[in-house]
Design an enzyme around this catalytic site. Structure first.
Site, short mmCIF file in Angstrom:
data_model
loop_
_atom_site.label_atom_id
_atom_site.label_comp_id
_atom_site.label_asym_id
_atom_site.label_seq_id
_atom_site.Cartn_x
_atom_site.Cartn_y
_atom_site.Cartn_z
N ARG A 46 7.71 -11.15 5.66
CA ARG A 46 6.28 -11.43 5.49
C ARG A 46 5.54 -11.06 6.78
NH1 ARG A 46 5.00 -16.13 6.70
NH2 ARG A 46 6.47 -17.22 5.35
N TYR A 98 -17.87 -3.29 -5.99
CA TYR A 98 -16.72 -3.44 -6.87
C TYR A 98 -16.75 -4.84 -7.51
CZ TYR A 98 -11.90 -3.59 -8.43
OH TYR A 98 -10.78 -3.70 -9.20
N ASP A 170 -16.02 -1.04 2.96
CA ASP A 170 -15.01 -0.71 1.94
C ASP A 170 -15.07 0.82 1.77
OD1 ASP A 170 -13.68 -0.12 -0.43
OD2 ASP A 170 -14.27 -2.00 -1.41
N LYS A 195 -6.04 3.41 -4.83
CA LYS A 195 -6.85 4.52 -5.32
C LYS A 195 -6.43 5.81 -4.60
CE LYS A 195 -8.63 0.99 -7.42
NZ LYS A 195 -9.79 0.26 -6.95
#
Ligand SMILES: *Cc1c(COP(=O)(O)O)cnc(C)c1O
Length: 379
Positions: A46, A98, A170, A195
């Site tokens: 992690r 978004y 973003d 994306k």
């Protein structure tokens, strides 16, 4: 190093164990210690994983940052940014953003006492009206989704700096091939690596990139403490994707240009939203801050008829009707009934998301085939 070299070599060293040219997939949760604390820099996956770290260095390199962080999704990356804030803090955000970001802000973080102002940032002077002593973050998306508005990153960065506010961008739609917000003064760049960075529609991932060490340390702390990390297998896939980002983007842009021009001339199409068109209201800013204009196009059919739009997205064969974007294959979407369905009709129409709006993620297929597909579907 130039961008087209960074995508392939940026931040990368050959594997130290056997010289593997590609970072191996370290599919492990933990690492052997010879004595308590006696390890080779890795304790638990992690916190750190060698494959993820290789990817994080690549992220930093392609965005001209100093530090990269990989998350389990784009939204997990944004979630980490908002966790820099405290109850009572305020955020000024793009209004045309978004849908998942909007949902995260309003349905999760408003409940924790953070206040969000959603405004149209194409007119950057508007932003300053919403700044007060509680404002801690400006959050922008450019080009916006799905209306392809362009926000002036440099001007917003100056406003943020003047008031000592963090400024995050973003950069999912543009990718660092087209624009590098850190160089224009942003503090944080975020990606849905799902994306264009991944580019092959086979992985969900998020990224943050920053220059400042203190900000990076706070984000690394949140990344480890909240734990929304990605796995080594997915890290490998996105590392591979980034290696062809520049040539994919070049083709996405070339194809989009031809398709936008085809749609502009089509008698059954009323409006085309693509920042490369000279008729686009923010074309001049796009020209200044972007290298090219991207692979995302939205358009509205003449008469703005809901059924016409549905018929077109159903009839297209190469453009697959699906959520998401940025893969090698072309996709279509109908925002009013898909990504933006949860926004009341009156609200979404204010930002231009009308019933007949169709969004295309133009892939890297042969553009003649893509135009023939549009031709037969629009009829
Ligand atoms: C997809 C997307 C996100 C969310 O990313 P996920 O990887 O789906 O969590 C955020 N911003 C933009 C612009 C996106 O397209």
């Amino acid at each position: 190093m130039k961008f087209n070299t960074k995508t392939i070599h940026g931040g990368q060293k050959h594997d130290t164990a056997y010289g593997a040219i590609v970072p191996p997939i370290y599919q492990t949760s933990t690492y052997a210690q010879s004595t308590p604390g006696g390890h080779k820099g890795y304790e638990y996956s992690r916190t750190h994983n060698p494959t993820r770290n290789a990817l994080e260095k690549a992220f930093a390199s392609i965005e001209n940052g100093n530090y990269g962080l990989a998350f389990g999704s784009g939204l997990a990356a944004i979630d980490a940014v908002i966790k820099l804030l405290k109850p009572g803090d305020e955020v000024i955000s793009t209004n045309d953003l978004y849908g998942g970001s909007y949902r995260l802000f309003t349905s999760i973080f408003e409940g924790f006492g953070i206040k969000f102002h959603f405004i149209g940032m194409e007119n950057s002077s508007k932003v300053e009206h919403f700044v007060n002593e509680n404002t801690k973050l400006i959050w922008a998306e450019t080009p916006t989704n799905p209306m392809m508005n362009i926000i002036d990153i440099r001007t917003l960065a100056a406003i943020a700096k003047k008031h000592n506010i963090l400024f995050g961008v973003d950069n999912t739609f543009a990718t660092p091939y087209l624009q590098q917000p850190l160089d224009l003064g942003a503090d944080i760049v975020m990606h849905s690596a799902t994306k264009y960075l991944g580019g092959h529609s086979d992985v969900v991932m998020g990224a943050l990139i920053v220059k400042d060490k203190d900000l990076a340390d706070r984000l690394y702390f949140i990344q480890n403490a909240s734990g929304a990390v990605c796995g080594p297998q997915d890290s490998f896939l996105v590392l591979r994707g980034i290696k062809t980002l520049h040539i994919r983007m070049q083709r996405h842009c070339e194809n989009a240009k031809k398709i936008a021009e085809y749609l502009v001339d089509h008698p059954k199409i009323e409006k085309v939203y693509w920042p490369g068109l000279e008729s686009h209201p923010n074309h001049e800013i796009a020209k200044e801050q972007m290298k090219d204009y991207g692979g995302m196009i939205s358009f509205v059919t003449r008469g703005n008829n809901y059924d016409d739009a549905i018929r077109i997205v159903e009839n297209m064969k190469l453009f697959t009707l699906a959520e998401s974007l940025g893969g090698v294959e072309s996709l279509s979407g109908h925002p009013a009934s898909m990504t933006h369905a949860s926004i009341p009709k009156e609200e979404r129409e204010k930002t231009g998301v009308v019933d007949a709006l169709i969004r295309l993620s133009v892939g890297i297929e042969d553009v003649d085939d893509l135009i023939a597909d549009l031709e037969q579907a629009i009829g």
